[in-house]
Design a protein around this motif. Structure first.
Motif, short mmCIF file in Angstrom:
data_model
loop_
_atom_site.label_atom_id
_atom_site.label_comp_id
_atom_site.label_asym_id
_atom_site.label_seq_id
_atom_site.Cartn_x
_atom_site.Cartn_y
_atom_site.Cartn_z
N UNK A 181 135.54 -50.78 -18.58
CA UNK A 181 136.42 -50.52 -19.74
C UNK A 181 137.99 -50.78 -19.52
N UNK A 182 138.33 -50.84 -18.21
CA UNK A 182 139.84 -51.14 -17.91
C UNK A 182 140.13 -52.47 -17.73
N UNK A 183 138.87 -53.31 -17.96
CA UNK A 183 139.20 -54.77 -17.73
C UNK A 183 139.34 -55.32 -16.48
N UNK A 184 138.97 -54.50 -15.38
CA UNK A 184 139.24 -54.99 -14.13
C UNK A 184 138.24 -56.03 -13.48
N UNK A 185 137.10 -56.59 -14.50
CA UNK A 185 136.16 -57.39 -13.94
C UNK A 185 136.33 -58.67 -14.47
N UNK A 186 137.51 -58.87 -15.37
CA UNK A 186 137.84 -60.04 -16.14
C UNK A 186 137.99 -61.12 -14.97
N UNK A 187 137.79 -62.48 -15.30
CA UNK A 187 138.13 -63.50 -14.49
C UNK A 187 139.53 -63.73 -14.59
#
Length: 354
Positions: free
Chosen positions: A30-36
């Motif tokens: 949800x925090x978007x930390x897995x975005x490329x």
């Protein structure tokens, strides 16, 4: 080529047992930390390419000079930085496409530094699935170094027992030949006749052959045979030492699981891993491996996200009552050496006499 252990964020959550990890994974996603992070990796790859070109230019300009040994050491450092990109590609951190990650891994592994990407990914998959687990983790299997007292006591023959006895003193000198060991293992994996023959094996063999032919041709075209031989030794020793020093602090000396131990995913990854404290420079020299706990929990997380997620992971471990192991770089090496010394202690003369 890669499984869920090195794979996507979805694979990471389905690998977990119980809800403790699922809660953390949901917060991270949800925090978007897995975005490329394509811009970051484009820059890293470009810088590494520039360094390789710079080293090549210095190599040509110096000609038959013993100052080439500085170039050899420089290439040893740059090769390790290239290997870090291959590592990230193996974890599918760089691109959203599995094919593109594999292409990047083959180029950085087989073509640029002469290591088999496919062999390494298969081996590293098993490590990530069962870190520090006897009989399951290939990184602590019985080899030159004994990582458990049982492995040390099982040694047969004077040379093997002597090596285990003094392995704490020999550990760093042995890292000088680690790169050569990896090269040999890469070639053996491509020549082997295992039941599984990956479709990429011919491509890997071709790229590895191009690397070797180009490497030797360049050396012999510019240097004398003696200088070329010494160049190879210095280059590969620096490469192996740097690579080994980057990976050694991560799990050595941490909890070792035996066959009967079964922990849930969160505990298995956290309790067997150690982080290294430091700033941006530490992140650079260790290729992000200093965030080993976060990396093992989220192996497909791009390298820049590991620093950002650390606080969240540390707080979650505290709520779960899990010890979050963190040390300085020098302190981690000291812990590794103390562990290896303790493992070899039963083989020392005073122990045998007792």
């Amino acid at each position: 080529m890669t499984s869920n252990v090195l794979g996507s964020a979805d694979g990471e959550e389905t690998t977990a047992r119980g809800s403790a990890y699922a809660i953390l994974a949901r917060q991270v996603r949800q925090a978007g930390m897995l975005k490329r992070r394509p811009a970051y990796y484009t820059l890293k790859i470009a810088v590494n390419a520039a360094l390789l070109v710079l080293g090549g230019a210095a190599f040509v300009l110096l000609g038959r000079s013993w100052y080439q040994l500085f170039v050899a050491a420089f290439f040893g450092i740059v090769f390790t930085q290239v290997a870090f990109i291959g590592h990230d590609a193996g974890h599918r951190q760089i691109a959203g496409s599995r094919r593109m990650n594999d292409v990047l891994g083959l180029v950085h592994g087989n073509l640029l530094i002469g290591l088999s990407y496919g062999w390494w990914v298969a081996k590293h998959n098993r490590h990530h699935a069962n870190p520090n687990h006897e009989g399951r983790d290939p990184d602590i299997s019985s080899g030159a170094i004994a990582f458990t007292t049982e492995h040390a006591l099982a040694r047969r023959g004077r040379p093997a027992r002597t090596l285990a006895r003094f392995q704490a003193y020999l550990f760093f000198p042995m890292l000088l030949i680690e790169a050569m060991h990896l090269h040999v293992a890469s070639v053996r994996s491509l020549l082997g006749r295992g039941t599984r023959r990956p479709r990429s094996k011919p491509v890997e063999a071709l790229l590895l052959g191009i690397h070797l032919a180009g490497y030797l041709a360049a050396l012999l075209a510019v240097l004398s045979p003696v200088q070329a031989a010494v160049f190879v030794v210095v280059h590969q020793c620096v490469f192996g030492l740097y690579l080994g020093c980057a990976f050694a602090p991560n799990h050595k000396g941490m909890l070792v699981l035996s066959e009967g131990d079964e922990l849930d995913f969160l505990r298995r990854q956290v309790l067997t891993s150690r982080n290294i404290r430091g700033g941006r420079f530490t992140d650079f020299i260790l290729g992000g491996l200093n965030y080993q706990i976060e990396h093992h929990l989220f192996p497909s997380m791009p390298r820049p996200g590991l620093r950002r997620v650390q606080g969240l992971v540390r707080a979650h471990c505290g709520r779960q009552g899990l010890t979050y192991h963190e040390s300085s770089l020098v302190g981690s090496y000291a812990q590794v050496l103390r562990h290896l010394n303790a493992v070899g202690a039963p083989l020392r003369p005073h122990a045998e006499a007792g």
